[in-house]
Design an enzyme around this catalytic site. Structure first.
Site, mmCIF file in Angstrom:
data_model
loop_
_atom_site.group_PDB
_atom_site.id
_atom_site.type_symbol
_atom_site.label_atom_id
_atom_site.label_comp_id
_atom_site.label_asym_id
_atom_site.label_seq_id
_atom_site.Cartn_x
_atom_site.Cartn_y
_atom_site.Cartn_z
ATOM 1 N N ARG A 166 25.669 59.809 4.293
ATOM 2 C CA ARG A 166 26.320 60.539 3.540
ATOM 3 C C ARG A 166 27.798 60.122 3.142
ATOM 4 O O ARG A 166 28.646 61.181 3.273
ATOM 5 C CB ARG A 166 26.413 62.048 3.894
ATOM 6 C CG ARG A 166 25.173 62.767 4.041
ATOM 7 C CD ARG A 166 24.342 63.021 2.585
ATOM 8 N NE ARG A 166 23.160 63.843 2.537
ATOM 9 C CZ ARG A 166 22.020 63.310 2.969
ATOM 10 N NH1 ARG A 166 21.787 61.966 3.433
ATOM 11 N NH2 ARG A 166 20.897 64.159 3.062
ATOM 12 N N SER A 242 22.071 71.229 1.280
ATOM 13 C CA SER A 242 22.766 71.124 2.691
ATOM 14 C C SER A 242 24.252 71.528 2.578
ATOM 15 O O SER A 242 25.006 70.828 1.973
ATOM 16 C CB SER A 242 22.484 69.938 3.411
ATOM 17 O OG SER A 242 21.154 69.424 3.688
ATOM 18 N N GLU A 353 29.128 69.126 4.175
ATOM 19 C CA GLU A 353 28.533 67.922 3.383
ATOM 20 C C GLU A 353 28.837 68.272 2.267
ATOM 21 O O GLU A 353 29.160 67.315 1.181
ATOM 22 C CB GLU A 353 26.788 68.129 3.614
ATOM 23 C CG GLU A 353 26.181 66.837 3.321
ATOM 24 C CD GLU A 353 25.589 66.907 1.858
ATOM 25 O OE1 GLU A 353 24.784 66.087 1.536
ATOM 26 O OE2 GLU A 353 25.544 67.998 1.346
#
Ligand code: EPU
Length: 357
Positions: A166, A242, A353
């Site tokens: 990520r 998320s 995130e």
């Protein structure tokens, strides 16, 4: 001459359905329009922010006193690259899943496990989207981006992008001024399907016999079905997927936690995805990615936890949802409470995130 819209509510442009007004708002459809919008922000001495699908963003209640640039650079092409491969180039503003669907329809391998992810093609490399055992970095050849300071176009090779979990160069301070305009992918005409991820394996193992055939299409369908079961419906509530990253901790900390929570799922990271990190004494320590959903569910007992109009989704607690009318402050309060609980129970510091504006 491109004219901005003014005082546009960001809640209408984020899947969280949260966010106050943006002072100026441009939709840019080509590179010259992008350059014009950057020039406008410079002239006004205002910050700019480039918006894709708004699906990984928590925009503040005060909105943004600056220039929002909605990336609407379109266009998709597929070109033969030898007998085995195809090069696909997609404009940053293209819808990610429509591009995946088209690749699968044409019989090209490489993106099928990334089916159903909301957002745009341009956002995919920035946070190196990943799901069901795949990460987009493995299909990317290069990323084209425009330097918002100079208007110059630059191509970044896969290595230049410094992809990690990520994460990429585009999230760093040096990378932030570059705005993704197009992404170049290498797809395969025949390939090996990857159904090793637990949910996918279970899906095919429990499917009626006639539906067990593994093809590009059935894998895409399976991923879409699994996602429908795990993610809230964007039509009925707000979410950005998320909310936190899965934490990456040292092997030592993982082993200690395992003594307390023997079932805690952990995935050792290999060296090339930055699995080793120099510790304070300069030694390299192996690291393990742990499942935050599992911790929230089994250690913190926060599955379905509701605070005002914000909740942790009852089927996937790493996903925060706005059940209707939540503010950015509500979301932050929930996140703070969850982070404190995780820290208290496990010693782990969680990271967002979701991007904030
Ligand atoms: N689990 C529970 N309780 C639950 C749900 C999950 O204990 O209610 C445990 C299970 O052990 C399960 C594990 O958590 O095996 C992992 O859950 P899941 O497979 O749903 O994946 P995740 O690690 O929670 C990540 C990505 C998702 C991606 C899925 C599928 C991150 C932060 N999230 O979630 O990506 O779709 O894997 O591959 O890495 C996103 O980034 O926004 C996102 C949605």
């Amino acid at each position: 001459m491109l004219n901005p819209e003014e005082n546009i509510e960001l809640k209408n442009f984020t899947t969280f359905k949260i966010g106050g007004p943006a002072r100026y708002f441009f939709r840019v459809r080509n590179l010259d329009e992008a350059r014009e919008a950057f020039g406008f922000a410079r002239l006004k001495r205002l910050p700019h922010f480039v918006l894709g699908g708004g699906s990984n963003l928590l925009a503040s209640d005060e909105g943004f006193h600056g220039v929002i640039i909605k990336n609407e650079l379109f266009g998709v092409s597929f070109t033969e690259a030898g007998d085995e491969e195809v090069e696909a180039v997609a404009g940053a503003g293209e819808n990610w899943d429509a591009f995946v669907a088209e690749s699968v329809r044409r019989g090209f391998y490489g993106l099928e496990n990334l089916s159903g992810i909301p957002g745009t093609v341009g956002a995919a490399p920035i946070q190196n989207i990943g799901a069901y055992g795949a990460e987009v970095k493995d299909a990317i050849v290069s990323v084209e981006a425009i330097d918002s300071r100079t208007g110059a176009l630059k191509a970044f090779t896969n290595a230049d992008c410094r992809f990690a979990y990520r994460d990429s160069f585009f999230k760093t301070p040096e990378g932030k001024p570059f705005i993704v305009t197009a992404v170049r992918f290498r797809l395969k005409k025949s390939g090996v399907l990857n159904t090793e991820y637990k949910d996918l394996k279970n899906h095919f193992a429990s499917a009626p016999k006639k539906n067990r055939a593994l093809t590009l299409k059935t894998v895409r369908q399976a991923v879409l079905e699994i996602r429908r079961g795990k993610f809230p419906d964007l039509e009925t509530c707000g979410t950005a997927g998320s909310f936190f990253k899965n934490p990456i901790i040292s092997r030592q900390q993982f082993d200690d936690l395992k003594k307390q929570f023997p079932d805690l799922p952990g995935f050792p990271l290999d060296a090339d995805s930055r699995g080793f990190q120099a510790d304070s004494r300069g030694k390299n320590t192996p690291r393990v990615k742990v499942s935050l959903a599992w911790i929230l569910d089994n250690v913190c007992e926060l599955k379905g936890y509701q605070k005002g109009s914000m909740a942790l989704f009852e089927r996937q607690p790493i996903v925060a949802v706005n059940t209707g009318g939540a503010s950015a402050e509500d979301a932050k309060r929930l996140a703070q409470e969850v982070a404190a609980r995780v820290k208290e129970k496990t010693g782990i510091e969680v990271e967002w995130e979701v991007e904030r504006l």
